[in-house]
Write a protein that holds these residues in place. Structure first.
Motif, short mmCIF file in Angstrom:
data_model
loop_
_atom_site.label_atom_id
_atom_site.label_comp_id
_atom_site.label_asym_id
_atom_site.label_seq_id
_atom_site.Cartn_x
_atom_site.Cartn_y
_atom_site.Cartn_z
N UNK A 189 -8.15 -3.11 -0.33
CA UNK A 189 -8.46 -1.68 -0.42
C UNK A 189 -8.62 -1.25 -1.87
N UNK A 190 -7.78 -1.80 -2.76
CA UNK A 190 -7.90 -1.49 -4.18
C UNK A 190 -9.25 -1.95 -4.73
N UNK A 191 -9.70 -3.12 -4.27
CA UNK A 191 -11.01 -3.64 -4.67
C UNK A 191 -12.11 -2.68 -4.22
N UNK A 192 -12.01 -2.20 -2.98
CA UNK A 192 -12.99 -1.23 -2.47
C UNK A 192 -12.96 0.05 -3.30
N UNK A 193 -11.76 0.54 -3.61
CA UNK A 193 -11.62 1.76 -4.39
C UNK A 193 -12.24 1.64 -5.78
N UNK A 194 -12.01 0.51 -6.46
CA UNK A 194 -12.59 0.31 -7.79
C UNK A 194 -14.11 0.25 -7.73
N UNK A 236 -0.68 4.73 5.45
CA UNK A 236 -0.28 5.48 4.26
C UNK A 236 -1.48 6.11 3.56
N UNK A 237 -2.59 5.39 3.55
CA UNK A 237 -3.80 5.95 2.95
C UNK A 237 -4.36 7.09 3.78
N UNK A 238 -4.37 6.91 5.08
CA UNK A 238 -4.94 7.93 5.97
C UNK A 238 -4.10 9.20 6.00
N UNK A 239 -2.81 9.06 5.83
CA UNK A 239 -1.90 10.22 5.89
C UNK A 239 -1.60 10.82 4.52
N UNK A 267 -8.66 9.73 -1.96
CA UNK A 267 -10.09 10.01 -1.99
C UNK A 267 -10.68 9.91 -0.59
N UNK A 268 -11.54 10.86 -0.26
CA UNK A 268 -12.12 10.91 1.09
C UNK A 268 -12.95 9.67 1.41
N UNK A 269 -13.61 9.09 0.38
CA UNK A 269 -14.41 7.89 0.61
C UNK A 269 -13.52 6.70 1.00
#
Length: 289
Positions: free
Chosen positions: A196-201, A264-267, A271-273
């Motif tokens: 998920x961190x990779x996706x976020x970056x 945890x991310x969804x709640x 960032x919305x993306x």
């Protein structure tokens, strides 16, 4: 192959690769076990040992790619070959990757190229072979595999070579998870977090690219686009899609701890993306089940 000259290593590896393609697997791996009475190694084992020593001392990506490909071909010649040989091969590669990866994405070009070569030409092939076995044969290398691959996925760079390493690392991670699925649940949290961190970056990099591109276009509408920058942009988009695919696989194989990260991310106030990506990961995971 045993030479210190990289051109000689390339030639020797290429000739051996040609020999393997031409001969029957039974003639090369006819006696894949040690003769216990004589306590001598077979031709099969001697060849693997020679190739392994050559790979350890080789720092040129060209001959290294050939030597790794030869080892993968030999290990995949027969179903009778013990998985222990494949695990030893994978462990050697992972150990070298861990030592070399300290250079980071901006390290010496030759070292970064060797990391990519180890991943693409060696590790990926042998992990796929182990993943196709019915008994989770990658369990013994599960921990060292994660300790080598997850830091590479964490690399934060927009260079093409770094992206290639991230792609290869994620691909290897998928095979590693499938080949050692019984122990993956306890590592589910860190695996999902890294993906998920990779996706976020990468989403951040795309956003920056779009903003810069928009300002350039506003200043000069007739300015031609930078092909290299556009390729990096497309490469980043593909990496996001692949990381999300790996996250969907991780959600299935890693169970509760991977799911906890998504919750945890969804709640949370993120960032919305990224939250949208979590929904896509869940959807793709449900389609795979």
């Amino acid at each position: 192959i045993d030479s210190h000259d990289s051109s000689h290593q390339s030639l020797g590896g290429a000739l051996l690769l040609h020999l393997i393609k031409e001969c029957e697997s039974s003639s090369f791996v006819s006696s894949g076990e040690v003769d216990k009475k004589k306590n001598d190694s077979t031709f099969f084992e001697t060849t693997l040992q020679l190739l392994s020593m050559a790979c350890r001392t080789c720092d040129d990506p060209v001959p290294l790619s050939i030597l790794l490909e030869v080892q993968c071909r030999i290990l995949n010649m027969s179903d009778d070959i013990s998985s222990s040989y494949k695990r030893i091969f994978a462990s050697d590669i992972l150990s070298r990757i861990k030592k070399q990866s300290y250079c980071g994405p901006n390290g010496e070009e030759r070292i970064v190229s060797c990391i990519a070569t180890h991943l693409i030409c060696g590790l990926h092939g042998v992990l796929v072979q182990l993943a196709n076995k019915p008994n989770a044969d990658s369990i013994e290398i599960g921990r060292i595999g994660l300790s080598a691959l997850l830091p590479l996925i964490r690399w934060d760079s927009t260079s093409k070579q770094s992206r290639q390493i991230q792609f290869a690392s994620i691909s290897c991670l998928i095979s590693l998870m499938m080949g050692s699925y019984p122990i993956m649940e306890r590592h589910g949290g860190k695996i999902m977090s890294e993906l998920i961190a990779c996706v976020g970056r990468d989403l951040r990099d795309i956003r920056i690219h779009e903003e810069v591109n928009s300002k350039i276009n506003n200043r000069n509408m007739n300015m031609p686009g930078n092909t290299e920058t556009l390729n990096e942009f497309n490469f980043t988009k593909n990496l996001i899609a692949f990381a999300m695919h790996a996250a969907s696989v991780a959600l299935i194989l890693c169970g509760t701890r991977a799911n906890d990260v998504l919750e945890k991310l969804e709640n949370g106030k993120f960032d919305s993306d990224v939250i949208s990506c979590c929904k896509v990961i869940r959807f793709n995971s449900s389609k795979m089940m």
